[in-house]
Design a protein around this motif. Structure first.
Motif, short mmCIF file in Angstrom:
data_model
loop_
_atom_site.label_atom_id
_atom_site.label_comp_id
_atom_site.label_asym_id
_atom_site.label_seq_id
_atom_site.Cartn_x
_atom_site.Cartn_y
_atom_site.Cartn_z
N GLY A 114 37.36 -60.05 82.77
CA GLY A 114 37.16 -60.09 81.31
C GLY A 114 38.12 -59.15 80.46
O GLY A 114 38.59 -59.37 79.46
N HIS A 115 38.41 -58.00 81.17
CA HIS A 115 39.31 -57.19 80.62
C HIS A 115 40.46 -57.60 80.56
O HIS A 115 41.50 -57.45 79.58
CB HIS A 115 39.39 -55.77 81.45
CG HIS A 115 40.62 -54.72 81.22
ND1 HIS A 115 40.45 -54.09 79.90
CD2 HIS A 115 41.51 -54.64 81.65
CE1 HIS A 115 41.59 -53.27 79.83
NE2 HIS A 115 42.32 -53.46 80.94
N SER A 116 41.09 -58.49 81.63
CA SER A 116 42.47 -59.02 81.68
C SER A 116 42.87 -59.84 80.41
O SER A 116 43.68 -60.08 79.96
CB SER A 116 42.70 -59.57 82.94
OG SER A 116 42.77 -58.44 84.23
N ARG A 117 41.63 -60.79 80.33
CA ARG A 117 41.78 -61.83 79.26
C ARG A 117 41.88 -61.09 77.89
O ARG A 117 42.41 -61.41 77.18
CB ARG A 117 40.39 -62.62 79.32
CG ARG A 117 40.50 -63.65 80.34
CD ARG A 117 39.38 -64.67 80.13
NE ARG A 117 37.82 -64.18 80.01
CZ ARG A 117 36.99 -64.10 81.08
NH1 ARG A 117 37.72 -64.39 82.41
NH2 ARG A 117 36.04 -63.34 81.23
N ARG A 118 40.90 -59.98 77.58
CA ARG A 118 40.99 -59.20 76.53
C ARG A 118 42.45 -58.54 76.24
O ARG A 118 42.95 -58.64 75.16
CB ARG A 118 39.97 -58.13 76.19
CG ARG A 118 38.64 -58.84 75.97
CD ARG A 118 37.57 -57.71 75.97
NE ARG A 118 37.28 -56.75 77.20
CZ ARG A 118 36.41 -57.16 78.14
NH1 ARG A 118 35.69 -58.15 77.80
NH2 ARG A 118 36.45 -56.51 78.98
N MET A 119 42.95 -57.94 77.19
CA MET A 119 44.47 -57.56 76.97
C MET A 119 45.41 -58.44 76.91
O MET A 119 46.18 -58.21 76.02
CB MET A 119 44.72 -56.60 78.23
CG MET A 119 43.92 -55.36 78.60
SD MET A 119 43.89 -53.96 77.42
CE MET A 119 45.29 -53.30 77.69
N SER A 120 45.34 -59.71 77.52
CA SER A 120 46.11 -60.72 77.23
C SER A 120 46.24 -61.13 75.80
O SER A 120 47.31 -61.38 75.06
CB SER A 120 45.90 -61.81 78.09
OG SER A 120 46.09 -61.66 79.43
N ARG A 121 44.93 -60.96 75.04
CA ARG A 121 44.96 -61.46 73.59
C ARG A 121 45.90 -60.67 72.77
O ARG A 121 46.02 -60.82 71.76
CB ARG A 121 43.62 -61.60 73.23
CG ARG A 121 42.70 -62.81 73.94
CD ARG A 121 41.64 -63.12 73.02
NE ARG A 121 40.67 -62.13 73.05
CZ ARG A 121 39.44 -61.86 73.83
NH1 ARG A 121 39.36 -62.87 74.68
NH2 ARG A 121 38.68 -60.80 73.76
N LEU A 122 46.05 -59.15 73.34
CA LEU A 122 46.63 -58.21 72.55
C LEU A 122 48.13 -58.30 72.82
O LEU A 122 49.01 -57.65 72.31
CB LEU A 122 46.14 -57.03 72.77
CG LEU A 122 44.81 -56.65 72.16
CD1 LEU A 122 44.35 -55.05 72.62
CD2 LEU A 122 44.81 -56.76 70.89
#
Length: 234
Positions: free
Chosen positions: A222-230
């Motif tokens: 979940g964290h990796s997906r959120r960072m990718s969005r940034l």
């Protein structure tokens, strides 16, 4: 009277299972309540870094929501016949130490901390909530940050990174530190308060350990997906 422990294969009584579960729920809600109260204090304090009044209002709105969540969880504890303060006290030192270790240096780090830590914490409790009764699941669902607030926070971070691309490397590094600290904190709290063990029908450490590994992997994804969005590397 015999003082020998029960045989290893002696089944756990329904009453003992119920008591174990009730204690687990009280511990869980106590941890959530103190986390929300601490979040309110942190966001209120971090708002002072805001470069504009609008930015300050965004964090202020999030702080107000955190306090509302705190009151909601306390209400549930009171309905269970528990003193919210007593339920929260076991978590105070660990949570306060965590925030002391991860004190942001400026507005940019403050936003990234809120984005990473709040999401990981909520994902952790949501993963545990899947195994709970409907009423407790409902309370935990209600204390999650709204999609609107998450979008506002993500929008502020994207705008900040677009305006100053030099921030990317620093915030990516800060984000990696935050996720490492948050995952370690979740594991510490889970271990110390026997989260997951309390949900297991057999109550074994082995089952809890397997559950913990699965949950940590889920939080990391979940964290990796959120960072990718940034546009940042997790």
């Amino acid at each position: 009277m015999s003082t020998e422990p029960p045989a290893a294969d002696e089944p756990v009584s329904a009453g003992e299972l119920s008591a174990r579960y009730d204690k687990f729920v009280v511990d869980l809600l106590g941890g959530i309540a103190y986390g929300e109260l601490s979040g309110f204090e942190r966001l209120s304090s971090d708002a002072r870094y805001s470069p504009t009044l609008n930015d300050r209002a965004v964090l202020g709105k999030m702080a107000v929501a955190e306090f509302g969540h705190y009151e909601m969880v306390c209400g549930r504890l009171l309905a269970m016949g528990m003193d919210p303060e007593l339920a929260m006290l076991p978590f105070q030192r660990m949570v306060d130490a965590f925030h002391e270790r991860t004190r942001p240096a400026d507005w940019h780090e403050s936003l990234m901390k809120a984005y990473v830590v709040d999401a990981i914490t909520e994902d952790f409790y949501a993963a545990i909530a899947e195994r709970l009764d409907a009423e407790t699941r409902g309370i935990i669902a209600k204390v999650r940050t709204s999609e609107e607030q998450t979008a506002l926070l993500e929008g502020l971070l994207k705008k900040m990174l677009d305006e100053d691309p030099r921030l990317s490397s620093r915030l990516a590094l800060w984000g990696r530190r935050m996720v490492g600290e948050a995952l370690t904190q979740a594991q510490r709290i889970g271990d110390r308060h026997s989260f997951l063990v309390g949900l297991s029908p057999e109550g074994t450490q082995e089952e809890a350990a397997m559950e913990a590994v699965a949950i940590m992997a889920q939080l990391t994804r979940g964290h990796s997906r959120r960072m990718s969005r940034l546009g940042l590397t997790a």
